[in-house]
Design an enzyme around this catalytic site. Structure first.
Site, short mmCIF file in Angstrom:
data_model
loop_
_atom_site.label_atom_id
_atom_site.label_comp_id
_atom_site.label_asym_id
_atom_site.label_seq_id
_atom_site.Cartn_x
_atom_site.Cartn_y
_atom_site.Cartn_z
N ASP A 127 78.96 63.76 -11.64
CA ASP A 127 80.01 62.82 -12.04
C ASP A 127 80.59 63.20 -13.40
O ASP A 127 80.70 62.38 -14.31
CB ASP A 127 79.44 61.40 -12.09
CG ASP A 127 80.54 60.33 -12.02
OD1 ASP A 127 81.69 60.69 -11.69
OD2 ASP A 127 80.26 59.15 -12.29
N GLY B 62 77.03 48.89 -12.99
CA GLY B 62 76.56 47.90 -13.96
C GLY B 62 77.31 47.99 -15.26
O GLY B 62 78.27 48.75 -15.41
N ARG B 63 76.82 47.21 -16.22
CA ARG B 63 77.44 47.15 -17.54
C ARG B 63 76.57 47.87 -18.55
O ARG B 63 75.37 47.98 -18.39
CB ARG B 63 77.65 45.70 -17.95
CG ARG B 63 78.51 44.92 -16.97
CD ARG B 63 78.56 43.44 -17.33
NE ARG B 63 79.33 42.69 -16.33
CZ ARG B 63 80.64 42.55 -16.36
NH1 ARG B 63 81.34 43.09 -17.34
NH2 ARG B 63 81.27 41.86 -15.42
N VAL B 64 77.22 48.33 -19.62
CA VAL B 64 76.52 49.03 -20.70
C VAL B 64 76.65 48.20 -21.97
O VAL B 64 77.76 47.79 -22.35
CB VAL B 64 77.09 50.44 -20.92
CG1 VAL B 64 76.30 51.18 -22.01
CG2 VAL B 64 77.06 51.24 -19.63
N ILE C 264 79.68 47.42 -24.33
CA ILE C 264 80.50 48.55 -24.79
C ILE C 264 81.06 49.36 -23.63
O ILE C 264 81.78 50.33 -23.85
CB ILE C 264 79.67 49.48 -25.71
CG1 ILE C 264 78.42 49.98 -24.98
CG2 ILE C 264 79.30 48.76 -27.01
CD1 ILE C 264 77.61 50.98 -25.79
N ALA D 109 80.27 51.89 -12.46
CA ALA D 109 80.28 51.53 -11.05
C ALA D 109 79.08 50.68 -10.68
O ALA D 109 79.15 49.87 -9.75
CB ALA D 109 80.32 52.80 -10.21
#
EC number: 2.7.11.1
Length: 1368
Positions: free
Chosen positions: A144, A32-34, A26, A30
């Site tokens: 951030d 990794g993936r979620v 989904i 920066a």
């Protein structure tokens, strides 16, 4: 089938620790993936962030997992909850709360909902601030904040995601080369790594507001690195203009550059923009937001409409003014610019004042041959009352209703009006001898301009009366003096002027020819045949009849000294008419060329003839001749045009209006088939336009003149010397033009046409010319250069250079020929062979040049002046010639007329002894006139404001020289202005300038290019000290000065382009151009080097240029300039170099490493240790070196950089940054642990402890993280600090109220405790358990959200560890 597929997919899906099932991806961040996940225990959906462990060491991984466990304790409706973490061999999985609607960044995409209205943005930002208030209270800085990290639920609830861990991941990544966060949302202090704080999140909130309103954050049109540069460089990010005042103020609060001035999240919640939106939301969010948005749009539209209407009205007003000017410019007379500038709208008193300085132009009634017939009876009939009436109406600006514009009537009335102009400029005191030459051209110009405001009835008053054709007055110009008529005496300038000289010219009237003519005319008058004729035809027939009897050659008579002056005018009129009639395309080439040449000579002798020519014929016939495809014809016609427009703004405007500019421009290009002679004539024409008046300059620019100027910057400076000078001066005139058009537009046009590379090549050529001339002239490079002020009268200025090393600058000037009737001799050399600087762009001194002090030497002594005059009187009769002979000699002889060497040298020495000129840098064109020989009767040096300068009235002085005692008047006027002029002599006629200051630019340029061309005449006298010795030396010196002057002008031009916008700068950033520019660093002298470095510095301020500068090795070329130690410009040079390096190396680690490799570190340390003002640039650069690379850190250590960092701990401003640099050096220390060894020294340890103890309160929060890095990276330093007094300092500060400080203090105490050699002693001596218990029990009353949750959690875990150690 569907069930089988589902079953198959279920078995293939991944599970995590048998607790979570990974679903679809989904998002991607920066690190990794979620993935969407499913909790297998309770069926809740979660978000699982998968981070690769490839670049993270085990020690850092443990720290990150501990941080996640700590963050699990946070619980607020506006933050995403951390649920835990899980580690595999290759990845770290972070389990988070799942927020179904995704991020705001995804919602505002153009293919979805697009930008939000202000009211909706306020709703979301209010919730973001609520979440930040909670995080900051708990001691967590998000770091951030952006649209992608703000998630929403279906109910519109906002949650902050991805806080706390991103920082740890970035620090743990050993290969990272970037700062924490996303570039476009970063606060300046985050980018500069000068101390991250809670206020950094507030800056990011402001960027997020703009993102939600416009779909993109500030600076999104730039690449990330330029964007970071701009964030640090600009005062604040750009705020959209269409926003309401409330939201604009909110953004300005967020974008305070100093983080300490920014309000915190809690304060911003009470901002009017947030409060008003909350009230609106309670009534009707959607309706209220829509209406408000529409009102804002309407208001903005109305405002724009009003602005447009005002602009239209202003424009229409301008157009009206223009149309009025145009209507008046259609008058047939020459004065087309009478109403175009305020200076021309003079009152009668103004004219009277100008008249007191009237010139000798008016001697002999200022006779125009073809008009002189009509002039005299007007002299008798014009009364003072007529004059006053005439000028009364002229002053009121009345215009004729039925103005007759036929050329014939204009001709008919020109002489009368001309005479009135002269009447108005008569001084009151007729016996005064103060008639100077301060405004010689005014007589003609005022006379010509006057009729533009005269009504028809007034014109009739000055019509020709009966008997106007009488030649009695013409042949007796002085008889009226004896008659003693007061009216005529007061209105006749020539009478009074000649009378002052007590001249015996009247004796010339006894000439037999004149007697015969008068007798014939008198006879005809008595017979009544010519008494009422206004036509000059009968008169000319009478004259020709008399002349036939004496068989007189007209051509030979023109310059024959035996013919009295009063007899020359009608004969010249006949010749004039014949020459003009032959200017037709159907004539032969030789006839046209010959006519043009003779007209040029005639116009030089009698400049007032130009008025006749332009009035009766205009420029159109000459334009037709330019269509003839024959080089000789084109060249001759261009020479004629140039002679006509010379120093006459009205004629230049006339030429421009009939379209002559594009025609002449076609001859200015570098086509191979175009002769050099034609090109230089075209160049002179364009030079006159550039330097005469703002109006002609505007017309020149409007006809695309800037590309033509660029074309004149030829690569071969030796060959095209003066053309290059013209281009340089012309560009300065363009830049100085004060109009609404921005200078940047001119820069862009010129840059687009390739001027920048040409300028750099010219800079190189001029620098070589300067160097060679200096060497040849015996200069050692250290001798002071005289750039202005008096020239040494003991050193001759001009001479012949015998050496050959000056071949580059010893070429004849391109523009210095044929305008004196051929190749003209230099005005200043003692040889007639040298060409004079006729088209003199050197006289231009733009305002952009730095002013130089100028001075003028005392005037010449009377005896010296008389010597020069007597010398020229002696040679008068021997050197006169006809027009034909003049032209042939001018074309055929490059060495001029043979004269004795004594005659050649004396005028030069007179110049040196009497009037050494000096430069004048006033921004105006100085006017220097010189008379040099038979080939030139009048020098042609351009003048921007011609009406302020003196002009010579043709050769009237030439005709009257033997009789008029002008020398006496010259002495009274304190100048040599009235020195008579004889065309065979090589003498200086005038050295004039505005306010008495003359420019040596023209003289020096003429000398450098003309005198050095070498005919050998000077060197023919081997025994003369003025021939090859001092003269040669001074020529070289002045040649170097001229080249140096233009070298500075070119450098200043480059500086103008470097200051322009990004588009222009992009033209400067080509690889070849920058490389050639940088190669000149070690070739040029300090003043030019400083200008080039300024250019580089200006380029470095543009983020788009940084990459190009890096590729051109700017850093490599800049750093050696820091080695300069001596000279008055060293500080400025160092300033420009350090500023440029600061801009280049800021943020970018690759450039920082490149700077370190090229040896910048020792220079930076020197500036810092010597407490130089330039350390403001050196300090951040040196501190950045710790972050750049392993190589830069190694060089830092080798040069003692750590000692500098430790010494900076005493500097309040730089202490935090220096401490962070120490921590980075230690964290990145290699296996040799040299940094650790340096920090373990007793003095280093003591400095660290003392700094912690004495750190100001406002910096205290920022020093905790660097200390934490230091003691966690080296357990040896940790133990040493603990036993040297750091531990009690840490524990004593636990009462600090800031949650961020408390959290970091607890982490420090835990790290010290874990490595302390005597932990029980630490616990007991500092009463640590009780202090921790106080933190845990704090908050009983009123604190929302359960108090400082993370602080309590950290204190609790530490207390448990202490308890275990106490028990053991």
């Amino acid at each position: 089938m569907a069930r089988q597929m589902t079953s198959s997919q279920f078995h293939k899906s991944k599970t995590l620790d048998n607790k979570y099932m990974l679903g679809d991806e989904i998002g991607k961040g920066a690190y990794g993936r979620v993935y969407k996940g499913l909790d297998l225990e309770n069926g809740d959906f979660v978000a699982i962030k998968q981070v690769s462990l490839e670049n993270i060491v085990q020690e850092d991984l443990n720290t990150i997992m501990q941080e996640i466990d700590l963050l699990k304790n946070l619980n607020h409706k506006n933050i995403v909850k951390y649920l835990g973490s899980s580690k595999t061999k290759t990845h770290l999985h972070i389990i988070l709360e799942y927020v179904e609607n995704g991020s705001l960044a995804n919602i505002i995409k153009p293919n979805k909902f697009g930008p939000f209205p202000e009211s909706l943005v306020a709703v979301y930002i209010a919730q973001v601030l609520e979440g930040l208030v909670y995080l900051h209270e708990q001691g967590v800085i998000h770091r951030d904040i952006k649209g992608a990290n703000i998630l929403t639920t279906k109910e519109g609830l906002v949650k902050l995601a991805d806080f706390g861990v991103a920082t740890k991941l970035n620090e743990a990544d050993v290969n990272t080369h970037s700062v924490v966060g996303t570039p476009y949302w970063m606060a300046p202090e985050v980018i500069e790594m000068s101390g991250v704080c809670a206020a950094s999140d507030i800056w990011s909130v402001g960027c997020t507001v703009i993102e939600l309103l416009t779909c993109v954050p500030p600076y999104y049109d730039l690449q990330p690195m330029p964007a970071l540069f701009r964030i640090v460089q600009d005062d604040n990010p750009p705020i959209p203009d269409s926003l309401s005042p409330d939201i604009t103020d909110f953004l300005r609060q967020c974008f305070k550059k100093d983080s300490r001035q920014r309000p915190d999240a809690k304060t911003l919640l009470s901002h009017p923009w947030i409060r008003n939106s909350r009230r609106a939301l309670q009534s009707s969010l959607r309706h209220s937001g829509t209406i408000k948005y529409m009102k804002e749009a309407t208001a903005s539209s109305e405002k724009d409409d009003e602005g447009s209407q005002d602009a239209a009205e202003s424009l229409s007003g301008e157009n009206v003014g223009i149309s009025k000017t145009d209507s008046k410019s259609k008058l047939p007379l020459v004065g087309v610019s009478s109403f175009r500038s305020e200076k021309d709208q003079s009152t009668p008193s103004d004219l009277g004042e100008e008249g007191t300085d009237n010139s000798e132009d008016d001697i002999m009634s200022d006779q125009v041959p073809t008009l002189s017939i009509h002039e005299k009876s007007s002299d008798a009939k014009g009364t003072p009352q007529d004059v006053s009436d005439f000028h009364g109406k002229s002053e009121r600006g009345e215009t004729p209703e039925n103005l007759v514009t036929e050329t014939s009537e204009a001709r008919k009335n020109t002489s009368a009006i001309k005479h009135v102009g002269k009447e108005l400029s008569i001084p009151v005191d007729q016996t005064s001898h103060s008639f100077g030459r301060k405004g010689e051209e005014r007589g003609i110009r005022k006379a010509v301009k006057t009729p533009s405001s005269v009504s028809g009835n007034e014109l009739a008053r000055f019509s020709d009366p009966p008997g106007d054709a009488s030649l009695h007055d013409l042949f007796h110009p002085l008889d009226k003096v004896s008659e003693g008529k007061p009216n005529e005496a007061s209105t006749s300038m020539p009478t009074s002027n000649v009378n002052q000289g007590d001249s015996p010219v009247a004796d010339g009237g006894k000439n037999d020819l004149a007697t015969k003519l008068r007798a014939t005319i008198a006879q005809k008058q008595m017979e009544g045949e010519t008494g009422h004729s206004n036509d000059g035809g009968d008169l000319f027939r009478l004259m020709m009849g008399v002349l036939k009897d004496d068989v007189i050659d007209i051509d030979g008579l023109v310059f024959d000294e035996k013919v009295p002056a009063e007899n020359l005018f009608p004969l010249q009129a006949v010749e004039f008419s014949r020459l003009v009639s032959s200017l037709r395309p159907d004539e032969s080439e030789d006839a046209i060329v010959s006519s043009c040449q003779k007209l040029v000579a005639m116009f030089r002798q009698r400049p007032e003839q130009k008025v006749v020519f332009v009035t009766q014929h205009g420029f159109l016939p000459l334009m037709d001749l330019l269509d003839i495809p024959k080089s000789r014809v084109i060249c001759a016609v261009l020479q004629l045009i140039n002679e006509i427009i010379k120093d006459n703004t009205d004629f230049q405007e006339n030429a421009c209006l009939v379209g002559l500019i594009p025609v002449v421009m076609s001859f200015a290009g570098p086509e191979r088939d175009r002769s050099r002679e034609i090109r230089k004539e075209a160049a002179y024409f364009l030079q006159q336009l550039c330097q005469s008046s703002p109006l002609t300059l505007q017309m020149f620019i409007a006809c695309r003149g800037i590309p033509v100027l660029v074309g004149f910057l030829e690569a071969d400076y030796a060959k095209y010397r003066e053309m290059v000078h013209l281009a340089i001066d012309g560009m300065w005139q363009v830049f100085k033009l004060k109009r609404s058009t921005p200078r940047n537009d001119f820069c862009r046009i010129a840059a687009k046409n390739g001027i920048l590379l040409r300028l750099i090549n010219t800079l190189y050529s001029l620098n070589e010319a300067t160097r060679l001339a200096s060497i040849s002239g015996g200069l050692d490079g250290q001798a002071p250069r005289v750039r202005s002020g008096q020239l040494d009268p003991n050193n001759p200025i001009f001479g012949q250079n015998e050496t050959s090393s000056l071949s580059m600058i010893d070429q004849p000037d391109v523009l210095k020929t044929r305008h004196g009737g051929g190749e003209e001799p230099s005005h200043a050399s003692t040889s007639n062979s040298q060409r004079s600087d006729v088209h003199q762009p050197d006289a231009l001194h733009p305002d952009g040049d730095k002013p130089r002090v100028s001075s003028v030497a005392p005037d010449a002594s009377t005896s010296g002046t008389e010597d020069v005059r007597q010398q020229h009187r002696i040679s008068l009769s021997a050197n006169r010639t006809s027009t034909d002979k003049l032209q042939k000699l001018a074309e055929g002889a490059s060495n001029g007329f043979p004269v004795t060497q004594t005659e050649q040298v004396r005028p030069l020495l007179s110049l040196l002894d009497k009037e050494p000129p000096s430069r004048h840098y006033s921004g105006q064109l100085d006017y220097v006139k010189h008379i040099t020989g038979i080939e030139r009767h009048e020098s042609r040096l351009p003048l921007l404001h011609g009406s302020n300068e003196k002009k010579n009235n043709g050769d009237l002085d030439f005709l009257m020289a033997e009789f008029a005692e002008v020398s006496g008047r010259g002495k009274e006027n304190g100048s040599l202005d009235t020195t008579t002029r004889y065309p065979s002599k090589t003498m200086t006629k005038k050295v004039l300038a505005i306010e008495g200051v003359a420019s040596t630019s023209g003289i020096a340029s003429q000398t450098a290019s003309g005198v050095l061309s070498g005919s050998g005449v000077l060197n023919a006298r081997p025994g003369s000290a003025t021939s090859s010795g001092l003269l040669a030396h001074m020529v070289s010196t002045l040649s170097a000065d001229v080249a140096r002057e233009y070298l500075e002008k070119v450098a200043d031009l480059l500086l103008e382009f470097a200051r322009a916008d990004t588009t222009v700068k992009s033209y400067m950033c080509s690889q070849s151009l920058l490389s050639r520019l940088f190669q000149m660093f070690n070739r040029v002298e300090p003043p030019i080097l400083l200008k080039i470095l300024e250019c580089t510095n200006h380029l470095s301020t543009d983020p788009n240029c940084l990459e190009n500068l890096q590729r051109a090795d700017a850093i490599k070329h800049l750093i050696p300039n820091l080695e300069l130690k001596d000279g008055h410009l060293v500080y400025q040079i160092h300033h420009e170099v350090l500023s440029a390096l600061f801009n280049l190396c800021k943020i970018n680690k690759r450039r920082q490493e490149q700077a370190a490799e090229n040896g910048i570190i020792p220079h930076l340390m020197l500036f810092i240790m010597s407490d130089s003002p330039l350390k403001q640039y050196a300090l951040p650069l040196l501190c950045d070196m710790a972050h750049a690379s392993r190589n830069s850190r190694e060089q830092l250590r080798a040069h003692g950089g750590l000692d500098v960092y430790l010494s900076l701990l005493d500097d309040e401003y730089w202490s935090v940054i220096a401490l962070d640099s120490i921590a980075v050096c230690l964290a990145q220390d290699n296996d040799n642990r040299k940094v650790e060894q340096a920090l373990l020294k007793q003095d280093a340890i003591q400095k660290l402890v003392d700094f912690f103890q004495s750190c100001p309160e406002r910096h205290f929060v920022h020093i905790l993280e660097p200390f934490l890095k230091i003691i966690t990276k080296s357990y040896r330093i940790n133990k040493t600090l603990a036993v040297n007094g750091l531990t009690p300092l840490l524990i004593s500060r636990l009462d600090h109220q800031d949650a961020i400080a408390r959290l970091n203090l607890l982490k420090l105490i835990k790290a010290v405790y874990e490595h302390h050699p005597r932990p029980k002693q630490l616990i007991v001596e500092n009463d640590l358990p009780q202090k921790l218990q106080n933190l845990i029990e704090e908050r009983r009353d009123g604190q929302r959200s359960g108090g400082q949750v993370l602080v309590k959690q950290m204190a609790t875990s530490l207390l448990k560890a202490l308890h275990i150690n106490t028990i053991l």
